[in-house]
Design a protein around this motif. Structure first.
Motif, PDB file in Angstrom:
ATOM      1  N   VAL A 127       0.847  -1.197   0.000  1.00 33.72           N
ATOM      2  CA  VAL A 127       0.000   0.000   0.000  1.00 33.72           C
ATOM      3  C   VAL A 127       0.879   1.242   0.000  1.00 33.72           C
ATOM      4  CG1 VAL A 127      -1.696   1.347   1.296  1.00 33.72           C
ATOM      5  CG2 VAL A 127      -1.965  -1.137   1.123  1.00 33.72           C
ATOM      6  N   ARG A 128       1.963   1.200   0.746  1.00 30.25           N
ATOM      7  CA  ARG A 128       2.888   2.331   0.779  1.00 30.25           C
ATOM      8  C   ARG A 128       3.511   2.558  -0.605  1.00 30.25           C
ATOM      9  NH1 ARG A 128       4.544   4.870   5.281  1.00 30.25           N
ATOM     10  NH2 ARG A 128       3.710   3.140   6.549  1.00 30.25           N
ATOM     11  N   VAL A 131       0.974   4.523  -2.584  1.00 29.66           N
ATOM     12  CA  VAL A 131       0.890   5.916  -2.124  1.00 29.66           C
ATOM     13  C   VAL A 131       2.111   6.700  -2.579  1.00 29.66           C
ATOM     14  CG1 VAL A 131       0.863   7.399  -0.086  1.00 29.66           C
ATOM     15  CG2 VAL A 131      -0.600   5.375  -0.169  1.00 29.66           C
ATOM     16  N   ILE A 154      -5.583   6.147  -5.281  1.00 29.66           N
ATOM     17  CA  ILE A 154      -5.070   5.255  -4.226  1.00 29.66           C
ATOM     18  C   ILE A 154      -6.038   4.104  -3.931  1.00 29.66           C
ATOM     19  CG2 ILE A 154      -4.457   5.110  -1.783  1.00 29.66           C
ATOM     20  CD1 ILE A 154      -3.143   7.880  -2.098  1.00 29.66           C
ATOM     21  N   PRO A 155      -7.305   4.372  -3.587  1.00 27.43           N
ATOM     22  CA  PRO A 155      -8.178   3.231  -3.260  1.00 27.43           C
ATOM     23  C   PRO A 155      -8.463   2.329  -4.456  1.00 27.43           C
ATOM     24  CG  PRO A 155      -9.426   5.281  -3.220  1.00 27.43           C
ATOM     25  CD  PRO A 155      -7.980   5.662  -3.331  1.00 27.43           C
ATOM     26  N   VAL A 158      -5.483   0.091  -4.723  1.00 27.48           N
ATOM     27  CA  VAL A 158      -5.423  -0.806  -3.573  1.00 27.48           C
ATOM     28  C   VAL A 158      -6.459  -1.915  -3.710  1.00 27.48           C
ATOM     29  CG1 VAL A 158      -5.862  -0.987  -1.095  1.00 27.48           C
ATOM     30  CG2 VAL A 158      -4.388   0.836  -1.966  1.00 27.48           C
ATOM     31  N   THR A 252     -13.310   4.786   0.913  1.00 24.47           N
ATOM     32  CA  THR A 252     -11.974   5.330   1.135  1.00 24.47           C
ATOM     33  C   THR A 252     -11.741   6.569   0.285  1.00 24.47           C
ATOM     34  OG1 THR A 252     -11.268   3.046   1.495  1.00 24.47           O
ATOM     35  CG2 THR A 252      -9.547   4.708   1.301  1.00 24.47           C
ATOM     36  N   GLU A 368      -4.923   2.997   4.550  1.00 29.48           N
ATOM     37  CA  GLU A 368      -4.619   3.841   3.391  1.00 29.48           C
ATOM     38  C   GLU A 368      -4.437   5.301   3.793  1.00 29.48           C
ATOM     39  OE1 GLU A 368      -7.083   2.975  -0.186  1.00 29.48           O
ATOM     40  OE2 GLU A 368      -7.738   1.229   0.963  1.00 29.48           O
TER      41      GLU A 368
END
Length: 409
Positions: A127-128, A131, A154-155, A158, A252, A368
């Motif tokens: 996840v990092r 981001v 991002i979401p 993910v 999210t 997140e």
């Protein structure tokens, strides 16, 4: 229909225009203070010509704790409600949000094995990576839309990674998600069904065959092999992928976008956010953002028999909309509920619901935003508003669709 407050004092809760300027918290405050529930008339997607607006924390917890009396099967979120119990006539029949125990319990148990908090904490490294990739791209931009460049990206990436969707198909998955939410707001069950049919076809013809040939540590592999073992049905597996696609993205997306809007619009909230992260760590701050924003503003339940709840007589087949966004500002539970306060001691909000249907993806949503805050702080990533934010057109999601920003050097 008996109601404790004059209808003329309360805006139409079925009209997206009511929510266009923002959540009508003043109206919800009046409803919380009034005995019983407010009856909202509507012929759309209801058996008895309307729904009860439930706004108090304790009443919502009571209702959600009793699925035998207040069922999800006829529909978990108005206007996708008053649905047929016949699977052939109900495109959402296999959606986890529309199930009751024991069927709900078996599907949730399979999904939770690969999606619980202890599993999600191991998602941090990848996840990092997502981001960091997003932030490195926008570091080259002086002006941009935070929703389009950050809150959506991002979401969506993910969730696609959790599902095991190849990178090349991620944008298509996001497009289908947005189309499904638009269809839900028009109460067009057929349109929702068309979107779900497209994604179902994608899973069946492309994604699932690949996972059967080459199982990996992703949700699609877990679900489809559980279906092979007979723990759930194939349709339930496919529909959970659809649910993960929609709920994992939209909730999210709203949390990321609305939290940044609040920080940029309010110096007080900005100061409390940054000081709170330093003094408390990010988790408490994120919990307060979730309470204050409440991305999914309500869920729905249907009474299975005549009963009384919260002092309100309710008939069989009456629909109840459980307004989490109102309950999360209930002064009976939260001191100074309209104040953003990461130091508050009352943290049991209903941002993810309660009871058997408490959102299974809550740990991932919080992860997140935590990583986003951490990585932005590392880069001293500062922004300012560069235009007026634009809210979404929804009675269901506390949406924000545009947040123009500019870099502060």
């Amino acid at each position: 229909m008996t109601t404790g407050v004059e209808t003329t004092q309360i805006p139409d809760l079925t009209d997206p225009q009511t929510f266009a300027p923002g959540v009508p918290h003043e109206a919800f405050a009046r409803l919380r203070e009034t005995p019983g529930f407010h009856w909202q008339p509507t012929e759309i997607a209801t058996a008895n010509g309307g729904f009860w607006a439930v706004t108090r924390f304790a009443d919502i917890v009571e209702i959600e704790s009793n699925p035998a009396l207040f069922a999800s099967q006829p529909g978990g979120a108005w206007p996708s409600t008053n649905l047929s119990p016949d699977p052939a006539e109900n495109p959402l029949y296999n959606n986890l949000m529309m199930m009751d125990p024991p069927r709900h319990s078996s599907v949730r148990r399979v999904a939770a094995a690969a999606f619980g908090p202890r599993i999600v904490k191991n998602f941090d490294p990848w996840v990092r990576e997502i981001v960091v990739e997003v932030l490195e791209r926008i570091e080259r931009l002086d002006e941009f839309d935070y929703i389009l460049e950050v809150a959506q990206i991002i979401p969506s990436f993910v969730v696609a990674r959790v599902q095991g969707v190849p990178a090349a198909d991620r944008q298509w998955i996001v497009d289908q998600t947005l189309a499904a939410f638009e269809a839900m707001q028009t109460a067009d069950v057929n349109a929702v069904g068309e979107v779900l049919s497209r994604t179902f076809t994608y899973y069946r013809e492309k994604l699932v065959p690949e996972k059967l040939r080459n199982p990996q540590s992703d949700m699609t592999s877990v679900l489809i092999h559980a279906a092979e073992r007979g723990e759930i049905t194939e349709a339930e597996a496919y529909d959970f992928l659809n649910l993960l696609q929609a709920a994992g993205f939209e909730t999210t997306h709203t949390l990321i976008g609305q939290s940044m809007r609040m920080i940029l619009e309010s110096p007080e909230i900005a100061e409390k956010t940054f000081r709170g992260i330093q003094e408390l760590g990010p988790d408490k701050v994120i919990d307060e953002f979730l309470r204050y924003i409440t991305p999914a503003m309500f869920m729905s339940r249907t009474a299975t028999q005549d009963t009384v709840v919260g002092g309100q007589p309710v008939r069989k087949n009456d629909l109840l909309n459980l307004y989490f966004t109102a309950a999360n500002r209930d002064p009976a539970v939260f001191a100074n509920p309209d104040e953003f306060d990461p130091w508050r001691t009352e943290t049991a909000s209903l941002a993810f619901g309660s009871g058997p249907h408490r959102c299974i993806g809550n740990a991932l949503a919080k992860l997140e935003l935590r990583i986003l805050f951490e990585e932005m702080a590392k880069r001293d990533f500062r922004l300012r508003l560069n235009g007026a934010p634009q809210r979404g057109w929804s009675t269901f999601i506390n949406q924000i669709r545009s947040l123009p920003v500019a870099r502060v050097s």
